[in-house]
Every structure is written in structure tokens, then in C-alpha cells.
Scaffold this motif. Sequence first.
Motif, PDB file in Angstrom:
ATOM      1  N   GLN A 104       0.824  -1.207   0.000  1.00 11.89           N
ATOM      2  CA  GLN A 104       0.000   0.000   0.000  1.00 11.89           C
ATOM      3  C   GLN A 104       0.866   1.269   0.000  1.00 11.89           C
ATOM      4  O   GLN A 104       0.607   2.245   0.710  1.00 11.89           O
ATOM      5  N   GLY A 105       1.907   1.247  -0.813  1.00 12.89           N
ATOM      6  CA  GLY A 105       2.765   2.417  -0.985  1.00 12.89           C
ATOM      7  C   GLY A 105       3.766   2.638   0.129  1.00 12.89           C
ATOM      8  O   GLY A 105       4.516   3.616   0.096  1.00 12.89           O
ATOM      9  N   VAL A 106       3.811   1.736   1.114  1.00 12.83           N
ATOM     10  CA  VAL A 106       4.741   1.850   2.242  1.00 12.83           C
ATOM     11  C   VAL A 106       5.736   0.709   2.152  1.00 12.83           C
ATOM     12  O   VAL A 106       5.357  -0.465   1.974  1.00 12.83           O
ATOM     13  N   LYS A 107       6.999   1.023   2.320  1.00 13.62           N
ATOM     14  CA  LYS A 107       8.047   0.018   2.234  1.00 13.62           C
ATOM     15  C   LYS A 107       8.349  -0.543   3.618  1.00 13.62           C
ATOM     16  O   LYS A 107       8.375   0.181   4.623  1.00 13.62           O
ATOM     17  N   HIS A 108       8.604  -1.877   3.659  1.00 13.50           N
ATOM     18  CA  HIS A 108       8.911  -2.585   4.900  1.00 13.50           C
ATOM     19  C   HIS A 108      10.212  -3.350   4.688  1.00 13.50           C
ATOM     20  O   HIS A 108      10.396  -4.016   3.660  1.00 13.50           O
ATOM     21  N   GLY A 109      11.083  -3.240   5.669  1.00 10.38           N
ATOM     22  CA  GLY A 109      12.260  -4.104   5.693  1.00 10.38           C
ATOM     23  C   GLY A 109      11.965  -5.305   6.561  1.00 10.38           C
ATOM     24  O   GLY A 109      11.529  -5.172   7.716  1.00 10.38           O
TER      25      GLY A 109
END
Length: 577
Positions: free
Chosen positions: A228-233
Amino acid sequence: MRRWALLKPGWQKLILYLLVLGMTMLLAIVLQWFIVRQFSGQLADIQDKQLQYEVQELSSRISEHYAAWQGELNDLASSLGKNILNQGTRQYTEGFKRESGAFYVLDEQYRVIAGRDNREMKSAVQQIKLLQNGCAASPFVTEDHQPVQYIVCRIQGAQTGGFMVRTIDSGMLGGIIKSKPVNQHETLFYNAQFKVVASLNTPDINRTDITGVTRRLLEGNTGVVEDQGVKHGIGFSRIGEEALYISVKNVGQDTAQRISSFRKKVWLVMIVLLFMLWAMFVQFRRRIVKDTLVNNQVWDQRRDEDMRQQQDTYYLPLMQTIEQRLQELQEQTTRLTGGDDLKLLGFYHDLANRFEAASSQGKGATHEELEYFRELNENFIQGRLKQESSLGGLLTGVRTLRDELEEKMHDNSGISFTDMNEVLSESLKWASRSFNMKDIQVILRQEPVPSIAAQAPMLYKTIQGLLENAVQAMGQADELPEDQDRSRTGLRTKRQTQVLKVSSRLEEGEIVITIEDTGGGIDDKMRWSYFQPDYSQNSQEHTFSLYHMDAYLKTISGRLKLRNTDQGLQAIVRLRR
């Protein structure tokens, strides 16, 4: 092209400027988009690397902390746990703690010997399989609505078997999160049941998250994923048979703000560059227009010089010859009319009257002879009158032709028949008005010279320039000490009055104009420099410099020569007739 040519120059310039401005703005927009896109891509790469680095750093810290906690628990098991297990009596019913975590001692039947009763701890310890002589970590369980994990170590050397246990709660794991390198990211630790076991935000703890990110996380994937347009490491840290899953999310607006700020800065730089380019374009266009005008002027000047040279080579000699022949024809016609020839008029008539008087006395001619003389006299008179009328018409035609020729020459090339004696006289009058010539004696000697076909203003500027140089030279000579004056040959006695000699004479094929002063002359070593274009200081508003005098005289096949005399300088101008 026809429609473009029909537009007014102002509209053409406006349309050209608008086209250039539109193309420049389009290129600026494309360039700005490309630069911002490259910046966004590089910023995204940097953030991805930062997220990956943070996940790796947290995984390493988790492993280090668990190793330290397990080592501490093993040391307690070999000392305190061994003593409690050997006593065999229940102790520390309220539990005992150190800096982090709660500690328990269990016997072989998983009964609590030291510490408070804890069913979750018992069930978790029972799940550890094949625990021989080492330590292991249990799965996470829920204790008082909070996730808890236990590290279990077997107690060695006791009389009976038993276990030393310590708790790993959310607070201990939160300490690891607080020590992470980047604080603007949201960090969550998950267990194998999709539950949040550690977070800096207390309400998140023990929450179940089943999302695309956690699914990929629990499948064992690592790296950077976008949801949803948010990056997660994402990543994990292996703890024995168990694993602690790590999720680092970029929740800050720093990226969008940095891109927006960078876009504004790029626009600011582009606007400044556009203004600079526009100013350069306008200056370049003005320069091109100026160079074009200069080139056109140079081309026109060269064309005029070529035409003037052709006129000097072919046209002027022909015009001078025509003018000379017309002048001679006018003089001859003038001599043929009137004069002594008019005395013949009435001669035969007087002779007939004399014969008639003598005939009345019986001494003269007959009546037929008298009539013959009268008729002869009348024919002579009529013929002579016709001749006079024809000569008068011829003279008028010659004068008209000469005037028309001079007018056409003057209109087409600025050339007119110029009397050099008149040029000398008028130039001397100009010099007397323009300079102080009270102490200068002017001697003017003129011989009759024919007119020449030339540009009168140029001749005036040439003669006036020579007169100006002569007057200035004599004025500088007057400024020397009263008892001495320096000439070309050295020191001599100062004269009270300077002398300016101007003369004109006619030689074979040439008109010679001489202007001689007593100003001391010129330096022979500097003679060549006087005729260089950058030497003269004259403004050329009214007169010519020596360089321009020589250049003009050469265009009309004339010559200028400077010769030193004992007292000054003699300028000699030779003009072709």
C-alpha cells in the motif's frame, strides 16, 4: 512562408520569442522531471539499503542479547540454581529478579522450587524437546495478556535433576528496539503466530497481524517489500529452534518532503538558469543583429569603395575629359560670336552707297552693279544673323549639357566639378575663423587651374586638415623660449611672425597644391608613423587626418607628399586633371 512573410516584423519577433520560450519551458519541464525522477530513484535505493541495514543490525543485536541472557542464565544455574535444587525446599515464593527478567528453578517434574507459580512457564518448558545438558528457548506464550518467552538451562552437578528458567518479556525486547540506529522507523517483532511480541508502541503488543508483509515475513523472506505504498524491511533472527521475526516500516513523511523540497530547489535553479539563458539569448540576438549591421555596413562601404575606385579609374578621367572639351568648346563658341566679325555687317551696304554717290556724279558703277552689291550685302547680313543665332543656340546647349552632367555626377556619386582655387580660398577663411592666426602671415598665390571632377566635401576636409596641421605646428613653435626655436636642423633665431604659404599651379596633366609653414617640420624617423590609422588624434569631424587624406587622394589618383624645408614643412598635393 507567404503568410509568415506577410506578417509585420513586430509580430514575427513576438512569435519567435514565444516559440523559443515555449521550447525552453518544455525542455526545462522534461529536464526537471528527469532530475527529480533520478533523485527519487536514488533516494529510494538509499532508503531500501537503510531498511535492510537496520533489519540486519536488529537481527545481530537480538542474537547478541539472547546469547548474553543465556550465558547469564547458565552461570546462575551452575551456582544459585544448583544450591536451591540440592536443598529441595521451595524458596523465593514471590520470585526473584535481577536487572532484566524473572528467574525460576524447576525440578524434573517441572515443579517450581524457586519463584512464584506460573502455569504458562510450566507449559512452555514442557514444550522444549530433547533438552539434554544445554539451554534452549521456548515458544512465546501469553502471560498476563503479554507475550513472554522462556530460556531454559539444565542444572548440572545437583543431587537431583532440574531446570533454571528466565523470562524474556516485551520490555526486554523493546530495549533492543530502542537501541536501533534509525528511530523514525516503526519496528515490530513477531512470533510464529503473527503476534506482535515487541514494539515501542504499547497498544501494538500481543496484536495479531495477518497481512501480505507478515505472510512473506513468516515464510522466511528477507529484504524490502512494499505494501500500500509503504516500504517494509523484513528479516528474522534464529534463536535455537525458534525464530524472532523483524519488520521495519518507514512511517515518516521524510521521503515525500525531501522530494518536494528537492523539486522546489530544482525549479528555483531552473528559473534562474532560464533567466540567464534568456538574457544570453537576447544578448546573443542583439550581438548577431549588431554584427549583421556592421557586416552590412562594411560590405556597403567596400562596395562604395569599389564603385568609387571604378569611378576613379574609368568614370572620373572620362568626365574630366568631357568637362575639359566642353569648356574648350564653350570658349571657342564664345570667340566665334561677336567681336571683329560684326564689323563686316553693313560693309557691302556702305560700299553700294558710295558707288551710288559716285554714279550720280558720272564716276561710279552702273545701276545693275549697285543692285548687285546691295543684294550681296543683304545675303551676308542674313547669313551672319543665322550664324549668330546658331552659335548662340550651340553655346546655350553646351552650357545646359555641362550643367546637366555636373548635376548627374553630383546626384549619383557626390561628384561635382570643383574649382581648387575656390577650395583654397574658402579653406583659408575657415582656418582664420577656427584658429588664432594673428601672428601668422598668409601668402596666397593662385594660377588659373581647370575644375576637377571629385567630391567637394572630401577635398575641403583634405585641404583644411593640412591647414590645421600647419597652424598647430606654428603654434607649438611659438611656445618655445623667446630667444630660441627648434627646427629640424637644430636651434635657430625665433621669428616674430610665422608665414603660411598657399599656392596652386598647373603642370602637364596635373594640378599641384602646395601648403608650406614655418613650424619646424617633422621628424623623418617618424614619417611612416604619421600615415598609420591609429596614430592621428584628429576627431575627423571637420578635417581629415594624414592617414585619411592619403587614403582619399589615392582613390582619385592623387598623391600627398610631405617635405621638410629649412624652416618648416611643405605639403604637396598632386591631382590629376
